[in-house]
Enzyme design. Structure first.
Site, PDB file in Angstrom:
ATOM      1  N   SER A  88      -8.080  30.379 -13.690  1.00 37.09           N
ATOM      2  CA  SER A  88      -6.786  30.895 -14.234  1.00 37.09           C
ATOM      3  C   SER A  88      -5.851  30.504 -15.414  1.00 37.09           C
ATOM      4  CB  SER A  88      -5.643  31.525 -13.269  1.00 37.09           C
ATOM      5  OG  SER A  88      -6.486  33.206 -12.242  1.00 37.09           O
ATOM      6  N   LYS A  91      -6.919  31.551 -18.758  1.00 37.38           N
ATOM      7  CA  LYS A  91      -6.078  33.508 -19.478  1.00 37.38           C
ATOM      8  C   LYS A  91      -5.572  32.868 -20.234  1.00 37.38           C
ATOM      9  CE  LYS A  91      -6.631  35.175 -14.157  1.00 37.38           C
ATOM     10  NZ  LYS A  91      -5.714  35.525 -13.648  1.00 37.38           N
ATOM     11  N   TYR A 215     -15.660  37.111 -18.049  1.00 36.96           N
ATOM     12  CA  TYR A 215     -14.952  36.556 -17.603  1.00 36.96           C
ATOM     13  C   TYR A 215     -15.583  35.672 -15.814  1.00 36.96           C
ATOM     14  CZ  TYR A 215     -10.552  36.883 -14.118  1.00 36.96           C
ATOM     15  OH  TYR A 215      -9.170  37.073 -13.217  1.00 36.96           O
ATOM     16  N   TYR A 267       1.804  33.631 -10.298  1.00 36.56           N
ATOM     17  CA  TYR A 267       1.900  34.863  -9.330  1.00 36.56           C
ATOM     18  C   TYR A 267       3.334  34.643  -9.280  1.00 36.56           C
ATOM     19  CZ  TYR A 267      -3.157  33.335  -9.530  1.00 36.56           C
ATOM     20  OH  TYR A 267      -4.206  32.919 -10.423  1.00 36.56           O
ATOM     21  N   VAL A 285      -6.743  28.598  -9.384  1.00 40.16           N
ATOM     22  CA  VAL A 285      -6.945  28.481  -8.112  1.00 40.16           C
ATOM     23  C   VAL A 285      -7.745  27.447  -7.721  1.00 40.16           C
ATOM     24  CG1 VAL A 285      -6.614  31.061  -7.405  1.00 40.16           C
ATOM     25  CG2 VAL A 285      -8.058  30.215  -7.377  1.00 40.16           C
TER      26      VAL A 285
END
Length: 331
Positions: A88, A91, A215, A267, A285
């Site tokens: 992530s 992103k 993605y 998160y 992660v």
């Protein structure tokens, strides 16, 4: 490759280093070495991500840390040169590319608020008519990736992102780990559900399989903490990349990316990270985290075992120590 929008009023190199010089008394290398030693009793605590089988084989005792300054110096300790799946963290960089292409129109399809829900939740998406709460939950990241694909023409979206990372880090060898990409695709049914649900509301523009493939591949990009700390420098220098000496992002956009990282980068523990570390950051992660120190530099850590919110257990602790021992906490 289309370049970013013209930055507004980039500071001169001398102005950019003003904040860095205020930390001139710090021995950055000794700080990293001390953290690397002090973290040893904490390595292995947490759980290595195993919902994607290819991630489960990561060494639970691995730990690397790197700090790059806006002057271009990089300090490293531990497993600093080991490449891992950034997941992530990708992103953040894809969001910068999307803002360069789409500008403020991007926010019509994705919000900027913390979600308060799981990063792959579909419940909130249904309540809010297919518009994701922010660009760092999976649904929001899919919208960002979809946006970049819309501007790529014949160029693949993943190639656009790789070009951005290679320039900002100065390493042309950054690649996708194809094994992890295949594993992402094989176990990506929840992301497929999110994508098709958003497509039904007209939030996604492109063919869903193309958006999903891009993605999955962006999450499988491999980088070391040394390269990550360099790649994030533009976020500490208002869009100017010290590696290439070129503006790779609009300075206003980098401020927005940093703000969203502070609010949404970890998160359901984003508030806790801001409280403990006091820096804008983004976790993945795969066990990596980057944190931005405006006007100073970028620090990256990696330790695969995660806490119950999906953030690196030892990595978060190491960044808390780094922030407190150096005084770079923004608050």
């Amino acid at each position: 490759m289309t370049g970013p929008a013209e930055p507004r009023g980039h500071p001169t190199p001398a102005a950019q280093t003003n904040r860095l010089s205020s930390f001139g008394h710090i021995d950055w290398q000794q700080t990293l070495d001390d953290i690397c030693t002090d973290i040893l009793p904490h390595l292995g605590k947490g759980q290595v991500a195993d919902y994607i089988p290819a991630l489960a084989s990561a060494n639970p005792k691995a730990f690397g840390i790197a700090f790059s300054t806006i002057e271009g110096t990089t300090y490293t300790a531990g497993d600093w040169n080991t490449a891992f799946s950034i997941q992530s963290i990708s992103k953040v960089f894809m969001l910068s590319v999307a803002l360069a292409e789409e500008g403020e129109k991007l926010w019509r399809r994705v919000g900027r608020e913390p979600s308060g829900s799981s990063f792959n939740s579909i419940v909130q998406l249904e309540r809010e008519h297919g518009r994701p709460r922010n660009p760092f939950i999976n649904a929001g990241a899919l919208v960002v990736t979809d946006t970049v694909i819309s501007h790529c023409g014949d160029e693949a979206g993943i190639d656009r992102l790789l070009a951005f990372l290679r320039e900002s880090s100065g390493d042309q060898a950054i690649v996708v780990d194809e094994k992890i990409a295949r594993s992402e695709a094989a176990y990506g049914d929840r992301n497929r559900a999110l994508a098709y649900f958003m497509k039904s509301f007209g939030i996604l523009r492109e063919d869903v399989p193309i958006t999903l493939e891009t993605y999955f591949r962006q999450c499988a990009i491999e980088m070391s903490v040394a390269n990550l700390s360099k790649a994030g420098l533009y976020l500490a220098a208002e869009g100017l990349c010290p590696i290439s000496n070129r503006a790779v992002a609009n300075d206003a956009h980098t401020n927005r990316v940093n703000a969203i990282m502070m609010l949404c980068g970890h998160y359901d523990r984003s508030g806790d990270f801001a409280y403990r570390v006091g820096l804008a950051g983004k976790s993945g992660v795969g066990g990596g985290i980057i944190a931005i120190i405006p006007g100073v530099g970028c620090v990256a850590v990696w330790s695969p075992p995660l806490n119950d919110a999906g953030n690196s257990y030892a990595g978060t602790l190491a960044l808390e120590w780094f922030s407190h021992r150096t005084g770079v906490n923004l608050f």
